[in-house]
Design an enzyme around this catalytic site. Sequence first.
Site, PDB file in Angstrom:
ATOM      1  N   HIS A  37      -1.529 -15.854  22.163  1.00  0.00           N
ATOM      2  CA  HIS A  37      -0.359 -16.181  21.150  1.00  0.00           C
ATOM      3  C   HIS A  37      -0.938 -17.491  20.616  1.00  0.00           C
ATOM      4  O   HIS A  37      -0.635 -17.386  19.246  1.00  0.00           O
ATOM      5  CB  HIS A  37       0.750 -16.195  21.654  1.00  0.00           C
ATOM      6  CG  HIS A  37       1.445 -14.823  22.276  1.00  0.00           C
ATOM      7  ND1 HIS A  37       1.567 -14.870  23.836  1.00  0.00           N
ATOM      8  CD2 HIS A  37       1.700 -13.718  21.886  1.00  0.00           C
ATOM      9  CE1 HIS A  37       2.062 -13.711  24.020  1.00  0.00           C
ATOM     10  NE2 HIS A  37       2.159 -13.000  22.957  1.00  0.00           N
ATOM     11  N   VAL A 176      -8.404 -13.593  23.136  1.00  0.00           N
ATOM     12  CA  VAL A 176      -8.767 -14.729  23.866  1.00  0.00           C
ATOM     13  C   VAL A 176      -8.658 -14.375  25.422  1.00  0.00           C
ATOM     14  O   VAL A 176      -7.904 -13.726  25.854  1.00  0.00           O
ATOM     15  CB  VAL A 176      -7.524 -15.714  23.624  1.00  0.00           C
ATOM     16  CG1 VAL A 176      -7.579 -17.158  24.479  1.00  0.00           C
ATOM     17  CG2 VAL A 176      -7.532 -16.371  22.222  1.00  0.00           C
ATOM     18  N   MET A 184      -6.368 -12.005  27.861  1.00  0.00           N
ATOM     19  CA  MET A 184      -5.051 -12.629  28.114  1.00  0.00           C
ATOM     20  C   MET A 184      -3.889 -11.917  27.616  1.00  0.00           C
ATOM     21  O   MET A 184      -4.215 -11.166  26.619  1.00  0.00           O
ATOM     22  CB  MET A 184      -5.047 -14.189  27.190  1.00  0.00           C
ATOM     23  CG  MET A 184      -5.773 -15.150  28.020  1.00  0.00           C
ATOM     24  SD  MET A 184      -5.020 -16.854  27.534  1.00  0.00           S
ATOM     25  CE  MET A 184      -6.461 -17.726  28.350  1.00  0.00           C
ATOM     26  N   SER A 185      -3.031 -11.583  28.478  1.00  0.00           N
ATOM     27  CA  SER A 185      -2.180 -10.920  28.365  1.00  0.00           C
ATOM     28  C   SER A 185      -0.590 -11.265  28.905  1.00  0.00           C
ATOM     29  O   SER A 185      -1.028 -11.785  30.157  1.00  0.00           O
ATOM     30  CB  SER A 185      -2.220  -9.405  28.749  1.00  0.00           C
ATOM     31  OG  SER A 185      -1.014  -8.472  28.897  1.00  0.00           O
ATOM     32  N   SER A 186       0.754 -11.023  28.552  1.00  0.00           N
ATOM     33  CA  SER A 186       1.718 -11.677  29.204  1.00  0.00           C
ATOM     34  C   SER A 186       1.561 -10.855  30.705  1.00  0.00           C
ATOM     35  O   SER A 186       2.299 -11.167  31.525  1.00  0.00           O
ATOM     36  CB  SER A 186       3.028 -11.542  28.393  1.00  0.00           C
ATOM     37  OG  SER A 186       2.992 -11.793  27.205  1.00  0.00           O
TER      38      SER A 186
END
Length: 284
Positions: A37, A176, A184-186
């Site tokens: 983000h 990213v 990348m991920s929540s």
Amino acid sequence: MEILHYGKDVAELVKGWKALDLAVALVPTMGALHDGHMRLVEKALEEADRVVVSIFLNPVQFNRGEDLDKYPRTPDEDLRKLEKAGVHCAFVPGIREIYPPGFSTKVTVSGLTEGLCGKYRPGHFDGVTTVCAILFGIVSPHVAVFGMKDAQQLAVVRRMVRDLRMGIGIVPCETVREPDGLAMSSRNAYLDREERAQAPVIYKALLAAREAVKAGVGDADAVKKLVEEKISTADLAGIQYVEVVDPDTMERLETIESTALLAVAVYFGDTRLIDNMILDASGD
Ligand code: PAF
């Protein structure tokens, strides 16, 4: 950084910026902000003079049985990160601000929402396009930044903006990755130690596919098989889909003649991870 909860306040702030001829970017998010983000935010700061980041966990894009209830929420940390990054406004609306009583509109993009994630998450993209249309209406940015990890979402939002002549530039931002390649991920926060250790197999499989296409493999089924075999070497991986599609229309391709999007969704336990890679038959 201004922290605003009401659309009318954001609209007024943006109106003032536009009167000064300042370019405005929006980064829509659902919070739980990670470095992916923050790269979107950096991109927005490069593209515009003023940046609004919205934080709104949009219930209508989750299906029943999905992870809305356990979705990570880190509101204070999110605001700290945005302030530090130099964001000008965080827009943090409540549910009624976005969906007031009597709200009865749904924005649907047909066709390119039907395959890939759309097939397994019915209604998900309607939820995304509806909330993005609302946020675009409130903020009226010159540009909005979206990550390429959600390649189908990016294509769908682009199509909505084009079809509805919204006049907003959609800026894509590269995925990213963690040092071991995991996008990348929540949702990575849900992985246990063993799942986390195996999850980078997804990126390794995508890289192998890219190399195969560079080396001349043009048959989409052969590429899909290669990716499925690589991912299946991880015993905790459960493949939901591996598809080779046109990057703009999301239509399935049989052969890779120029560029194609290789998109995958893979479960590790209950955690569904998505990732993708552009394949280029020209070898670039
Ligand atoms: O990508 C996301 O986080 C969401 O789908 C978005 C674009 C913020 C809409 O809720």
